[in-house]
Design an enzyme around this catalytic site. Structure first.
Site, PDB file in Angstrom:
ATOM      1  N   PRO A   2       0.827  -1.219   0.000  1.00  0.00           N
ATOM      2  CA  PRO A   2       0.000   0.000   0.000  1.00  0.00           C
ATOM      3  C   PRO A   2       0.855   1.261   0.000  1.00  0.00           C
ATOM      4  O   PRO A   2       1.770   1.390   0.798  1.00  0.00           O
ATOM      5  CB  PRO A   2      -0.810  -0.117   1.289  1.00  0.00           C
ATOM      6  CG  PRO A   2      -0.076  -1.085   2.149  1.00  0.00           C
ATOM      7  CD  PRO A   2       0.690  -1.987   1.246  1.00  0.00           C
ATOM      8  N   GLU A   3       0.556   2.154  -0.910  1.00  0.00           N
ATOM      9  CA  GLU A   3       1.199   3.468  -0.915  1.00  0.00           C
ATOM     10  C   GLU A   3       0.204   4.486  -0.353  1.00  0.00           C
ATOM     11  O   GLU A   3      -0.903   4.128   0.053  1.00  0.00           O
ATOM     12  CB  GLU A   3       1.668   3.824  -2.328  1.00  0.00           C
ATOM     13  CG  GLU A   3       2.848   2.947  -2.764  1.00  0.00           C
ATOM     14  CD  GLU A   3       3.849   3.699  -3.631  1.00  0.00           C
ATOM     15  OE1 GLU A   3       3.941   4.943  -3.528  1.00  0.00           O
ATOM     16  OE2 GLU A   3       4.537   3.043  -4.422  1.00  0.00           O
ATOM     17  N   HIS A 102      -3.763 -15.107  10.257  1.00  0.00           N
ATOM     18  CA  HIS A 102      -3.040 -13.842  10.179  1.00  0.00           C
ATOM     19  C   HIS A 102      -3.769 -12.709  10.903  1.00  0.00           C
ATOM     20  O   HIS A 102      -3.371 -11.562  10.801  1.00  0.00           O
ATOM     21  CB  HIS A 102      -2.802 -13.459   8.721  1.00  0.00           C
ATOM     22  CG  HIS A 102      -2.017 -14.479   7.971  1.00  0.00           C
ATOM     23  ND1 HIS A 102      -0.759 -14.891   8.382  1.00  0.00           N
ATOM     24  CD2 HIS A 102      -2.284 -15.193   6.857  1.00  0.00           C
ATOM     25  CE1 HIS A 102      -0.301 -15.811   7.543  1.00  0.00           C
ATOM     26  NE2 HIS A 102      -1.212 -16.012   6.614  1.00  0.00           N
ATOM     27  N   ARG A 125       2.382 -11.016   6.089  1.00  0.00           N
ATOM     28  CA  ARG A 125       3.855 -10.963   6.121  1.00  0.00           C
ATOM     29  C   ARG A 125       4.404 -10.231   7.342  1.00  0.00           C
ATOM     30  O   ARG A 125       5.608 -10.243   7.585  1.00  0.00           O
ATOM     31  CB  ARG A 125       4.376 -10.338   4.826  1.00  0.00           C
ATOM     32  CG  ARG A 125       4.019 -11.225   3.619  1.00  0.00           C
ATOM     33  CD  ARG A 125       4.644 -10.731   2.355  1.00  0.00           C
ATOM     34  NE  ARG A 125       6.110 -10.766   2.411  1.00  0.00           N
ATOM     35  CZ  ARG A 125       6.890 -10.338   1.435  1.00  0.00           C
ATOM     36  NH1 ARG A 125       6.359  -9.827   0.349  1.00  0.00           N
ATOM     37  NH2 ARG A 125       8.192 -10.403   1.545  1.00  0.00           N
ATOM     38  N   LYS A 166      22.244  19.233  -5.165  1.00  0.00           N
ATOM     39  CA  LYS A 166      22.179  17.770  -4.979  1.00  0.00           C
ATOM     40  C   LYS A 166      22.388  17.043  -6.305  1.00  0.00           C
ATOM     41  O   LYS A 166      21.673  17.281  -7.274  1.00  0.00           O
ATOM     42  CB  LYS A 166      20.789  17.375  -4.425  1.00  0.00           C
ATOM     43  CG  LYS A 166      20.584  17.759  -2.979  1.00  0.00           C
ATOM     44  CD  LYS A 166      20.754  16.546  -2.056  1.00  0.00           C
ATOM     45  CE  LYS A 166      20.964  16.970  -0.620  1.00  0.00           C
ATOM     46  NZ  LYS A 166      19.790  17.641  -0.057  1.00  0.00           N
TER      47      LYS A 166
END
Ligand code: ZN
Length: 294
Positions: A2-3, A102, A125, A166
């Site tokens: 998930p973002e 889970h 996980r 940078k």
């Protein structure tokens, strides 16, 4: 994984069911996720009401009536879902074939309007984690985070200050959480494509000698906002009812412009390019070699 848009979609799915709800009972089915649960976690949550559920970067922040903040991070496979009613006979609340091994955190809630609900956190996980603290600035996860990409503090001028001098490639520069909070691998590729910037471009090249942002950096700030907003809107359209907050068969499928589309034609109008994949810092980057100029 998930973002930010997926986490925001989860937040919006949870909010109507948890905001205002009393936490009656918390059951931890193990001592840790990615990290151990904080000391006194269960006792601190039980008896509290959830005032609001917010988001900072990819962290969910549940504000409790006693003033504490309960933080949740979904890691790679973390899912919140609900079971209706109180959690007495677990088998009753699962769909056939649903794997309950889970389910690490089970929270009995009582909502003043919706009645008893059971909120379940499952994570196959276990890269997700939870924390508890008094103030955002006390949290090591939140300290040092840059501006929210959809907030007013994120703009091209801020990026120009960070990027001045940078030599890091733009891909890495944008993944730096001090520059912008919560932007991950997928949406960095998408935003750079939107702004027609090659991911290998040195960050300093987008800053003018005066220190002001270049026109392309201005485009990038818009690109970041646009790709995230579109993804959140796409996620919102998948939220039919509260059960959708569980992510269903996974997180929603959003159609990306370049991410995971190696070899496909570039979707930029009038561009004849073919999407290319390269590896930067060990992770895939997708871009169009024609309209994303070096
Ligand atoms: Zn192109």
């Amino acid at each position: 994984m998930p973002e930010l848009p997926e986490v925001e979609t989860v937040r919006r799915g949870l909010a109507p069911y948890v905001e205002g709800a009393l936490i009656e009972k918390v059951t931890l089915n193990r001592k840790d996720l990615r990290f151990p649960f904080p000391k006194g976690f269960v006792e601190a949550l039980e008896g509290q009401s959830i005032v609001s559920v917010g988001r900072r970067a990819k962290y969910l922040l549940f504000r409790l009536s006693g003033g504490k903040i309960w933080l949740g991070h979904l890691g790679m496979t973390g899912i919140f879902r609900f079971a209706e009613g109180r959690f007495k006979e677990p088998s009753r609340y699962y769909e056939p074939g649903e794997d309950i091994k889970h389910d690490h955190v089970v929270i009995a809630l009582n909502h003043p309007k919706k009645g008893p609900l059971t909120l379940i956190y499952s994570d196959a996980r276990r890269f997700g984690f939870m924390d508890l603290f008094e103030r955002e600035e006390d949290s090591p996860y939140l300290a040092g985070l840059g501006p929210e990409p959809l907030g007013n503090a994120f703009n091209a001028g801020e990026m120009a200050e960070r990027f001045r001098g940078k030599k890091a490639p733009m891909k890495a520069a944008l993944l730096d959480q001090r520059v912008v909070a919560g932007l991950g691998n997928i949406y960095v590729s998408e935003a750079l494509h939107r702004a027609h910037i090659r991911p290998t471009t040195e960050a300093r090249k987008l800053v003018l000698k005066s220190g002001k942002p270049s026109a392309r950096l201005e485009l990038l700030a818009d690109g970041v906002r646009t790709v995230l907003t579109e993804a959140i809107d796409a996620g919102g359209s998948t939220l039919r009812d509260f059960r959708a907050a569980d992510g269903g068969s996974g997180y929603f499928q959003h159609r990306f412009a370049v991410y995971d589309r190696e070899g496909e034609p570039c979707p930029t109008p009038g561009c004849s390019g073919t999407i290319r994949r390269i590896v930067q810092s060990g992770r895939s980057t997708f871009y169009c070699p024609v309209c994303q100029k070096p």
